[in-house]
Each structure stands twice: as structure tokens, then as C-alpha cells.
Design a protein around this motif. Structure first.
Motif, PDB file in Angstrom:
ATOM      1  N   ASN A 151      10.765 -22.561  31.103  1.00 30.84           N
ATOM      2  CA  ASN A 151      10.577 -21.625  29.989  1.00 30.84           C
ATOM      3  C   ASN A 151      10.901 -20.193  30.435  1.00 30.84           C
ATOM      4  O   ASN A 151      10.350 -19.698  31.417  1.00 30.84           O
ATOM      5  N   PRO A 152      11.820 -19.492  29.766  1.00 32.26           N
ATOM      6  CA  PRO A 152      12.198 -18.128  30.224  1.00 32.26           C
ATOM      7  C   PRO A 152      11.027 -17.164  30.210  1.00 32.26           C
ATOM      8  O   PRO A 152      11.034 -16.180  30.967  1.00 32.26           O
ATOM      9  N   ALA A 153      10.008 -17.450  29.403  1.00 29.04           N
ATOM     10  CA  ALA A 153       8.870 -16.535  29.353  1.00 29.04           C
ATOM     11  C   ALA A 153       8.206 -16.418  30.703  1.00 29.04           C
ATOM     12  O   ALA A 153       7.691 -15.350  31.066  1.00 29.04           O
ATOM     13  N   ASN A 154       8.272 -17.499  31.497  1.00 30.35           N
ATOM     14  CA  ASN A 154       7.661 -17.439  32.819  1.00 30.35           C
ATOM     15  C   ASN A 154       8.314 -16.374  33.690  1.00 30.35           C
ATOM     16  O   ASN A 154       7.660 -15.656  34.438  1.00 30.35           O
ATOM     17  N   TYR A 155       9.663 -16.284  33.559  1.00 30.69           N
ATOM     18  CA  TYR A 155      10.366 -15.261  34.335  1.00 30.69           C
ATOM     19  C   TYR A 155       9.886 -13.867  33.936  1.00 30.69           C
ATOM     20  O   TYR A 155       9.728 -12.987  34.771  1.00 30.69           O
ATOM     21  N   LEU A 156       9.699 -13.740  32.632  1.00 26.87           N
ATOM     22  CA  LEU A 156       9.252 -12.427  32.148  1.00 26.87           C
ATOM     23  C   LEU A 156       7.863 -12.100  32.676  1.00 26.87           C
ATOM     24  O   LEU A 156       7.577 -10.978  33.077  1.00 26.87           O
ATOM     25  N   ILE A 157       7.002 -13.115  32.717  1.00 26.00           N
ATOM     26  CA  ILE A 157       5.653 -12.888  33.236  1.00 26.00           C
ATOM     27  C   ILE A 157       5.731 -12.496  34.699  1.00 26.00           C
ATOM     28  O   ILE A 157       5.091 -11.544  35.147  1.00 26.00           O
ATOM     29  N   LEU A 158       6.596 -13.215  35.434  1.00 22.75           N
ATOM     30  CA  LEU A 158       6.775 -12.880  36.841  1.00 22.75           C
ATOM     31  C   LEU A 158       7.264 -11.442  36.985  1.00 22.75           C
ATOM     32  O   LEU A 158       6.760 -10.658  37.808  1.00 22.75           O
ATOM     33  N   SER A 159       8.221 -11.093  36.142  1.00 22.07           N
ATOM     34  CA  SER A 159       8.775  -9.730  36.185  1.00 22.07           C
ATOM     35  C   SER A 159       7.683  -8.702  35.933  1.00 22.07           C
ATOM     36  O   SER A 159       7.560  -7.712  36.647  1.00 22.07           O
ATOM     37  N   GLY A 160       6.840  -8.997  34.903  1.00 23.54           N
ATOM     38  CA  GLY A 160       5.750  -8.062  34.573  1.00 23.54           C
ATOM     39  C   GLY A 160       4.788  -7.942  35.737  1.00 23.54           C
ATOM     40  O   GLY A 160       4.368  -6.848  36.105  1.00 23.54           O
ATOM     41  N   LEU A 161       4.465  -9.067  36.385  1.00 25.44           N
ATOM     42  CA  LEU A 161       3.534  -9.043  37.513  1.00 25.44           C
ATOM     43  C   LEU A 161       4.096  -8.202  38.649  1.00 25.44           C
ATOM     44  O   LEU A 161       3.410  -7.337  39.208  1.00 25.44           O
ATOM     45  N   LEU A 162       5.381  -8.454  38.955  1.00 28.99           N
ATOM     46  CA  LEU A 162       6.007  -7.705  40.042  1.00 28.99           C
ATOM     47  C   LEU A 162       5.991  -6.198  39.735  1.00 28.99           C
ATOM     48  O   LEU A 162       5.705  -5.370  40.608  1.00 28.99           O
ATOM     49  N   PHE A 163       6.286  -5.843  38.473  1.00 29.06           N
ATOM     50  CA  PHE A 163       6.317  -4.436  38.075  1.00 29.06           C
ATOM     51  C   PHE A 163       4.944  -3.802  38.241  1.00 29.06           C
ATOM     52  O   PHE A 163       4.804  -2.696  38.767  1.00 29.06           O
ATOM     53  N   ALA A 164       3.901  -4.582  37.822  1.00 26.55           N
ATOM     54  CA  ALA A 164       2.542  -4.060  37.935  1.00 26.55           C
ATOM     55  C   ALA A 164       2.173  -3.845  39.388  1.00 26.55           C
ATOM     56  O   ALA A 164       1.608  -2.805  39.754  1.00 26.55           O
ATOM     57  N   ILE A 165       2.557  -4.833  40.255  1.00 28.21           N
ATOM     58  CA  ILE A 165       2.252  -4.687  41.685  1.00 28.21           C
ATOM     59  C   ILE A 165       2.929  -3.431  42.214  1.00 28.21           C
ATOM     60  O   ILE A 165       2.331  -2.624  42.926  1.00 28.21           O
ATOM     61  N   GLY A 166       4.217  -3.255  41.819  1.00 23.89           N
ATOM     62  CA  GLY A 166       4.967  -2.062  42.269  1.00 23.89           C
ATOM     63  C   GLY A 166       4.271  -0.787  41.824  1.00 23.89           C
ATOM     64  O   GLY A 166       4.094   0.151  42.598  1.00 23.89           O
ATOM     65  N   THR A 167       3.857  -0.762  40.574  1.00 22.61           N
ATOM     66  CA  THR A 167       3.231   0.445  40.033  1.00 22.61           C
ATOM     67  C   THR A 167       1.959   0.779  40.798  1.00 22.61           C
ATOM     68  O   THR A 167       1.762   1.913  41.240  1.00 22.61           O
ATOM     69  N   VAL A 168       1.127  -0.215  40.963  1.00 19.66           N
ATOM     70  CA  VAL A 168      -0.134   0.013  41.674  1.00 19.66           C
ATOM     71  C   VAL A 168       0.162   0.483  43.088  1.00 19.66           C
ATOM     72  O   VAL A 168      -0.475   1.405  43.607  1.00 19.66           O
ATOM     73  N   GLY A 169       1.189  -0.149  43.705  1.00 20.77           N
ATOM     74  CA  GLY A 169       1.557   0.269  45.058  1.00 20.77           C
ATOM     75  C   GLY A 169       1.949   1.726  45.108  1.00 20.77           C
ATOM     76  O   GLY A 169       1.492   2.483  45.960  1.00 20.77           O
ATOM     77  N   VAL A 170       2.809   2.168  44.164  1.00 19.44           N
ATOM     78  CA  VAL A 170       3.243   3.567  44.140  1.00 19.44           C
ATOM     79  C   VAL A 170       2.046   4.489  43.995  1.00 19.44           C
ATOM     80  O   VAL A 170       1.947   5.527  44.647  1.00 19.44           O
ATOM     81  N   LEU A 171       1.105   4.077  43.144  1.00 23.75           N
ATOM     82  CA  LEU A 171      -0.009   4.966  42.853  1.00 23.75           C
ATOM     83  C   LEU A 171      -1.038   4.998  43.973  1.00 23.75           C
ATOM     84  O   LEU A 171      -1.744   5.979  44.131  1.00 23.75           O
ATOM     85  N   THR A 172      -1.141   3.936  44.728  1.00 19.50           N
ATOM     86  CA  THR A 172      -2.261   3.882  45.659  1.00 19.50           C
ATOM     87  C   THR A 172      -1.857   4.062  47.107  1.00 19.50           C
ATOM     88  O   THR A 172      -2.658   4.531  47.909  1.00 19.50           O
ATOM     89  N   ARG A 173      -0.676   3.676  47.495  1.00 16.79           N
ATOM     90  CA  ARG A 173      -0.342   3.719  48.912  1.00 16.79           C
ATOM     91  C   ARG A 173       0.030   5.125  49.339  1.00 16.79           C
ATOM     92  O   ARG A 173       0.560   5.920  48.549  1.00 16.79           O
TER      93      ARG A 173
END
Lengths: 664, 99
Positions: free
Chosen positions: B2-24
Motif C-alpha cells: 500500500n503506497p500509504a505506508n511509504y507516506l507514513i514512513l516519509s512522515g516519520l522520517l521527517f518528524a525524526i529529522g525535525t526533532v533532531g534539528v531542534l534538539t541536537r
């Protein structure tokens, strides 16, 4: 003068007949009338632009320019005399000054009976004063500049009298003010001279505002500033009584400023700080005569309004008394002469205020005054020159034998001003007094008696001046620190004095006997008509003579037969009137209290208002923005992660807003 | 899948990146987090391309890669310079441009 021109010639209308005013187009020698102005102007330009290179011969250039202008004036005047009496107003168009659609101002010159005699007076007396100045200013380092300014003065005055519309007149009017300023402050390193020049300029500005407003009124009402149109409209009853009275009163304000009339007389005596030839020039040939010229020129306007004429009469009467009274109290020879000018111009105002009966008399007195007052001033300059710049008459005395030429020429001018027959002042002043009585009614008597009284006081103070200067025991010494060695002046100074003395003897009779001048001026200022005398002319003449001789006798007894103190008596020893007169009848005090102090308070308030309120708003705005910025910049923490968070927040906001819009 | 899974993965990765930028604090880690966000975007773009059946998403993904490559060059150069002058790669130390 060509026959073809006759078709364009219309009678130079006698305004009180309601006829339109028409000026003939210039031809022949009249086309050269611009030379009158350009010659002295060119002299001034050469001397001012040439700088020090022209120092050696500058005075000759200046004198030559004035003399050349006089010759041109004479030629034009002779041509004017040769024309038909109804065809003597010749207007020449020079160039368009302000061609703005419906607003057309052209520069043009008008040579007519009135400006003709003025041109002769200005250039003639002016040239004599130029010649005199060659000797008088011989040792002054600024002689070239002096001649340049004098040439400028002549040019401005000629522009004033020759203009054929009010704006050209106004330009000349302002230039006269400028050149008088430059000349009064000629010795600008003297604080008194600089102050006097400023005072003259300021007080003239008050009058200038009146003239400017009058011109604006004319333009608003008639739509033109040409003499032809304005006078035509005034004579044709096209202007309401209120408007025309307002215009006349504003013109009068301008005339009072320029001519040193009450209440703007205070600058004229102070203007004595300039070199003596300038006093002669201002008082005789130029400047102060401009006011009388203006009123005579605007005769068609003043003829329409009795109210304004009454104001002219009152101003003339008041001024002539003020001048006389103050003239008795001063010991400074030039100040006395200055106040005598104030008083004599008062006579002229009184004359022109009498309406058509008096215009020509006013002009006649003006011309005669031009001769004798110039002569008196040049004579006083000669005395001052001889006495090492001493101006206090109490330090003179017994100069008769040492300065015979000055004594005789000054004496002739003196006899003319006090009005003894057959000298010029007798004819002109006597006529004015006679006409004042002939006005009729109580007011006629009042003006007549004031003028009569003035004649008596004039005889008194002029005799005082003459006796204290030339007769009696010398009150100066040839030894000590204050040594004086009086001597007769050089030929360049005495010759103009002699010529002016001849003029002062002859002028009055020439103008008045047989009504020469009033006939000559009739087309411009109107016919004088038959006078109905309340007192017969012979009685008036006799009265005038008695009063004058009385004044003379009073001064003779007081200053010739009794010794004169070399130091003026203190205020406590003289009468209250003398104390007041010594303080210019408190005119300066009044001006100071009524105008100068409130003006200073106003400026101080405005400075305060500017620095506190206006600057406060500006500084407050700046401080407010500065303070706000200081707070706002706290947002710049220097932490990169904070910036990243704010970017994230911004992004979320934008995305949220987008979603909201799309969903909604 | 299901392509939606890729989108969820993409969203998760983006969120991890964002949190990383803000906290590290370490600039290198922050930088890597930025790269993570870029690649999350790339994943989403490719997924959209696939879902919509056209190539536009893939084209843009290539663009992003090119831009990211350029950014890496410049970003690493800056970080290196900062490290050389300040002997630290902490983003909190770089605070000269504050009020």
C-alpha cells in the motif's frame, strides 16, 4: 509724431471727466527711453563686476553714466514739450515679462508729463550729487562701490517712475529699497549704520506689503495692472467704493513707508548714518519722493475716494508737525535736516491729499524741495567735511568767513526752505497753505493752520541751524586733541552746491507763477478747477510771511543774540516738549513697545514652540521607535535552534492556514 | 504494498529529522537531520509519482538531490571553518549575531 500715428492717438484722458486713459505708442526719440534706466544700470554693472580694476576711474564711470542719463532725459523732455498737450503720454513696450495665458505682464515705459519732470529731477540732481561725491568720497577706500550703488539707486528710481504698469513700478520700488539699504550701511563697520540700514529696510517692508496688496487688489478687481486699464476702470466707476478706498489706503501705506510719513517716519532720520551725499540723494532726488509720486500717479484712484484723501491729509498734517517739532530739538545737523525732510514731505502729502487742486502743488513743492534740500544736504556735507566729521551744531559756529561758498549756497537753500520771497519755497509752500485754507469748512481751517504753524516752526529750526552753524562765536578750537581746521571744500563739491542753489532760487517761481506746472500736469492728475477762497490769497501770503518771520525772529533772538552752549543742556533744564522731541516724540519707543517687543516675544514663543513641541514630536517618534526596536531585538537570541523552531512554527502556521482555506 | 505506508514512513522520517534539528547541539548531527528531512521529502515525492502515474515527482526528487548535494558541500565547509576557529561544532556556541 508722424502723421500716421495720429490715428492711434486718443486724448490722454483727464480722468475726472470719466474718459478712458490712453497712452500713445512710442516712436522716435521716445523709443530710447529705456536708455534712461540702462545707462546708470550699466554703470553699476561695470563698477560692481569690474571690481578693483575700476577703482582708479570708477567715479568717472559712475558720474558719466548719470550725466548721460540726464542728457537722454533732457532730449526726451524737450521732445515731450514739442508734442501736442493732449498727446504727451507716450508708452513704449519693451518685452513680455510674464506671459502666462490670461495673466500678461509686459515691461513697458511711460513717459508723460509727470514721469518727465521726475526723470529730470532724478537724473539732474542725481548727477550733481555724483559730481559732489567725487570730492566728498575722495579719501574713502570704497569710493567705486559707492558710485556703483548710487548708479543702481538712480536706475531703480527711474524704473519706478517710468514703469507703465504697477508691477514694473513695484520692481523699481523694491530696488530703491535695496539700493537705499546698501547705501545707508555703506560704512557697515559702524554698528549704528548697520542698524539704521536694517531699520530702513524693515520699515520699508511694512509699506511694501501695502503696495503689494494694493496691486493684488487691482489685479483681482480689474484683471490687469497696467496704468491704462486700472485708471480707466477707476475713472469709469467700474470699481466699488469700498474696494477703491481699500486700494487707495494700501497705496498710501506703501507711500508712507517709502516717504517716511507718520507712522513709518522713524527710519528716515536714522538713515543719516549713510554718507552725506546719500542723504541728499535719498531726501531730494530719489526714494522719499517715491511716495508722493505714487499718490500723484494714482490720482485717478484717489480722486474717487474722499475717505482715503482725508487720511492722506491727516497723515500729511500730522507728519509735517512731527517733523518740525523734532527738528527744533536735535543738535545733529543732519538729523535736523532729516526731520525737515519728513516735515516737507508732510507738506507734499497735505497737498496731494487736497485732491485735484493740490497734486500739481505737491509735485511743485517736491521739485523745489529736490533742489533746496539737495543743496542743504550737500552744504551740510561740506561743513561736516571741513569739521573733521563733526556733526554736532553746538561744536560749529562762525563758519561764515571760512567757508564763504558753502555759506552763500546753504543760505540760499535755507531761505528757500523757510519760504521767503522770491525763493522757491515761498511760492510752493504758500500755495499749499492757500489751497489748504481753500478746502473750505472747519477741516480746511485746521489743515491751513497746521500748515501755517509748520511754516513758522520750519523758519525757527532752520534759522537755529543756520545761525548755529555759520554765525556766532566759534565753539571749536584749532588746538588740542580736538583741533579743527575748517576750510572751503574743493571745486567738485562747491560747483554742484552753486548749481543747486540757483535751482532753489529759481524753481518755485518757475513752477508756480502763471500755473506753469499745474497746466503741464493737468492731463495726468486732472484739472485743478477754480478755487473758492475762504481767505483771500493775499491774506494767506501775508500770514505765512508773518509766521515765518516770527519763527525766524524767535530763533535769531535765541541763538544769534545770546551765546549758544557748546554742550546741549540736560533734559532737566529743558521743557517737556523738548525732552519728548529729543526722543523723536517717542516714536521709536512706541515702535519698540508696540511692535518690536511683542515681535520678540512672538519669536521667542515660536522658538520655544519649535524646540519643545515640534522637535518634541520628532524626537519622541524617534525615541519611541528606538525603544520598541530595543525590545524587539531581544528575539534575536543567537541560538540557531530557536530560529529553527520559529521557522517550524511559521511553516505549521502557513500549512494550517492553507488547509483552513481549502477545507473551508 | 500500500503506497500509504511509504507516506507514513516519509512522515516519520521527517518528524525524526525535525526533532533532531531542534534538539541536537552538534552541528554535524543537525546537518544529518536536515538531510534526513530532505530525503523524507524525496520519498514522499517518489511515492506521489508512483500513485499518480506520472514522472513529475521523480523529476523533482532529482532536483532535491542536486540541491542537497550542493548544500552538503557548502554546509560542511561552513561547519569545518567554524570548528577550526572555535574548536567546537556546537550550534549553540555560534551566537555572535545576537542582540
Amino acid at each position: 509724431m508722424t502723421p500716421g500715428l495720429a490715428t492711434t492717438v486718443l486724448a490722454a484722458g483727464a480722468p475726472e471727466h470719466g474718459g478712458a486713459v490712453h497712452y500713445t505708442a512710442a516712436s522716435g526719440v521716445f523709443e530710447l527711453s529705456w536708455l534712461l534706466i540702462v545707462l546708470p544700470l550699466a554703470g553699476a554693472a561695470v563698477l560692481l563686476l569690474g571690481g578693483k580694476r575700476t577703482d582708479r576711474f570708477g567715479h568717472w564711470v559712475g558720474t558719466l553714466a548719470a550725466a548721460a542719463s540726464f542728457v537722454v532725459g533732457l532730449v526726451i523732455f524737450i521732445a515731450l514739450v514739442g508734442r501736442d498737450s493732449s498727446d504727451r503720454a507716450v508708452s513704449s513696450h519693451l518685452f513680455a515679462w510674464m506671459p502666462v495665458n490670461s495673466f500678461q505682464v509686459d515691461v513697458g515705459l511711460l513717459v508723460d508729463q509727470l514721469s518727465g519732470v521726475f526723470v529730470l529731477l532724478i537724473t539732474g540732481v542725481g548727477t550733481l550729487i555724483h559730481v559732489y561725491s567725487i570730492g566728498y568720497m575722495a579719501h574713502d577706500p570704497g569710493r567705486r562701490r559707492f558710485f556703483a550703488y548710487m548708479n543702481l539707486f538712480l536706475a531703480s528710481m527711474l524704473l519706478l517712475v517710468l514703469g507703465n504698469n504697477f508691477l514694473v513700478l513695484y520692481a523699481g520700488w523694491e530696488l530703491v529699497g535695496l539700493s537705499s539699504y546698501l547705501l545707508i550701511k555703506f560704512w557697515e563697520y559702524r554698528p549704528a549704520a548697520a542698524t539704521a540700514a536694517n531699520k530702513a529696510f524693515y520699515m520699508n517692508r511694512v509699506g511694501d506689503v501695502g503696495l503689494a496688496l494694493a496691486i493684488m487688489f487691482m489685479f483681482a478687481t480689474v484683471g490687469s495692472t497696467n496704468y491704462e486699464d486700472v485708471f480707466g476702470a477707476a475713472a469709469g466707476d467700474m470699481i466699488g467704493y469700498g474696494t477703491i478706498t481699500a486700494v487707495a489706503l494700501l497705496l498710501l501705506l506703501g507711500a508712507c513707508g517709502k516717504s517716511g510719513q507718520f507712522p513709518l517716519q522713524a527710519w528716515l532720520p536714522d538713515a543719516m548714518e549713510g554718507p552725506t551725499p546719500i542723504s541728499a540723494l535719498i531726501h531730494a532726488a530719489t526714494m522719499v519722493t517715491a511716495g508722493v509720486y505714487l499718490i500723484a500717479r494714482c490720482a485717478p484712484i484717489f480722486n474717487e475716494t474722499q475717505a482715503a484723501r482725508t487720511v492722506v491729509l491727516i497723515i500729511g498734517a500730522v507728519t509735517l508737525l512731527i517733523g518740525c517739532v523734532i527738528g527744533c530739538a536735535y543738535d545733529d545737523i543732519k538729523k535736523v535736516l532729516a526731520y525737515s525732510t519728513v516735515s516737507q514731505i508732510g507738506y507734499m502729502f497735505l497737498a496731494v491729499g487736497l485732491g485735484p487742486a493740490g497734486y500739481a502743488l505737491g509735485i511743485a513743492h517736491l521739485l523745489a524741495h529736490g533742489f533746496f534740500k539737495a543743496g542743504l544736504f550737500l552744504g551740510s556735507g561740506s561743513v561736516i567735511h571741513a569739521m573733521n566729521d563733526e556733526q554736532d551744531m553746538r561744536r560749529y559756529g562762525g563758519l561764515r568767513r571760512l567757508m564763504p561758498v558753502t555759506w552763500v549756497t546753504f543760505g540760499l537753500g535755507y531761505l528757500a526752505i523757510i519760504g521767503l520771497p522770491p525763493f522757491s519755497g515761498f511760492f510752493t509752500k504758500d500755495k499749499i497753505i492757500e489751497t489748504a485754507f481753500a478746502k473750505g469748512g472747519t477741516s480746511g481751517y485746521i489743515y491751513g493752520i497746521v500748515a501755517l504753524l509748520g511754516a513758522g516752526i520750519t523758519a525757527f529750526y532752520m534759522t537755529r541751524l543756520f545761525v548755529m552753524t555759520f554765525h556766532g562765536r566759534p565753539r571749536w578750537s584749532t588746538e588740542g586733541a580736538d583741533a579743527k581746521h575748517p576750510h572751503e571744500s574743493p571745486l567738485s563739491m562747491t560747483v554742484p552746491m552753486i548749481l543747486l542753489a540757483v535751482g532753489s532760487v529759481a524753481a518755485g517761481g518757475l513752477f508756480i507763477v502763471g500755473g506753469t506746472l499745474s497746466d503741464w500736469l493737468a492731463p495726468v492728475v486732472g484739472e485743478h478747477g477754480e478755487a473758492h477762497h475762504t481767505l483771500s490769497p493775499a491774506v494767506v501770503t501775508a500770514l505765512t510771511l508773518v509766521v515765518s518771520v516770527g519763527g525766524f525772529a524767535g530763533a535769531f533772538l535765541r541763538y544769534q543774540l545770546r551765546p549758544v552752549a557748546a554742550v546741549a543742556p540736560a533734559d532737566s533744564e529743558v521743557s517737556l516738549l523738548t525732552v519728548a522731541a529729543r526722543r523723536d516724540l517717542y516714536a521709536n519707543t512706541f515702535n519698540e513697545v508696540a511692535f518690536m517687543r511683542p515681535g520678540q516675544y512672538l519669536t521667542r514663543f515660536l522658538v520655544w514652540f519649535d524646540s519643545v513641541v515640534i522637535d518634541g514630536v520628532v524626537r519622541g517618534t524617534a525615541a519611541g521607535i528606538g525603544g520598541l526596536s530595543g525590545r524587539l531585538r531581544r528575539a534575536q537570541t543567537g541560538y540557531v535552534r530557536t530560529y529553527a523552531l520559529s521557522m517550524l512554527g511559521g511553516t505549521i502556521l502557513v500549512v494550517g492556514a492553507l488547509l483552513l482555506v481549502r477545507a473551508g | 504494498m500500500n503506497p500509504a505506508n511509504y507516506l507514513i514512513l516519509s512522515g516519520l522520517l521527517f518528524a525524526i529529522g525535525t526533532v533532531g534539528v531542534l534538539t541536537r547541539r552538534n552541528a554535524i548531527v543537525v546537518f544529518m537531520c536536515v538531510e534526513l528531512m530532505l530525503n523524507a521529502c524525496n520519498l514522499a515525492l517518489v511515492t506521489f509519482s508512483r500513485m499518480n502515474g506520472n514522472l513529475e515527482g521523480q523529476v523533482i526528487a532529482f532536483f532535491v538531490m542536486v540541491v542537497a548535494a550542493a548544500e552538503v558541500v557548502i554546509g560542511l565547509a561552513i561547519i569545518l571553518t567554524i570548528f577550526r576557529t572555535r574548536r567546537s561544532a556546537s550550534v549553540d556556541d555560534v551566537n555572535l549575531l545576537k542582540y
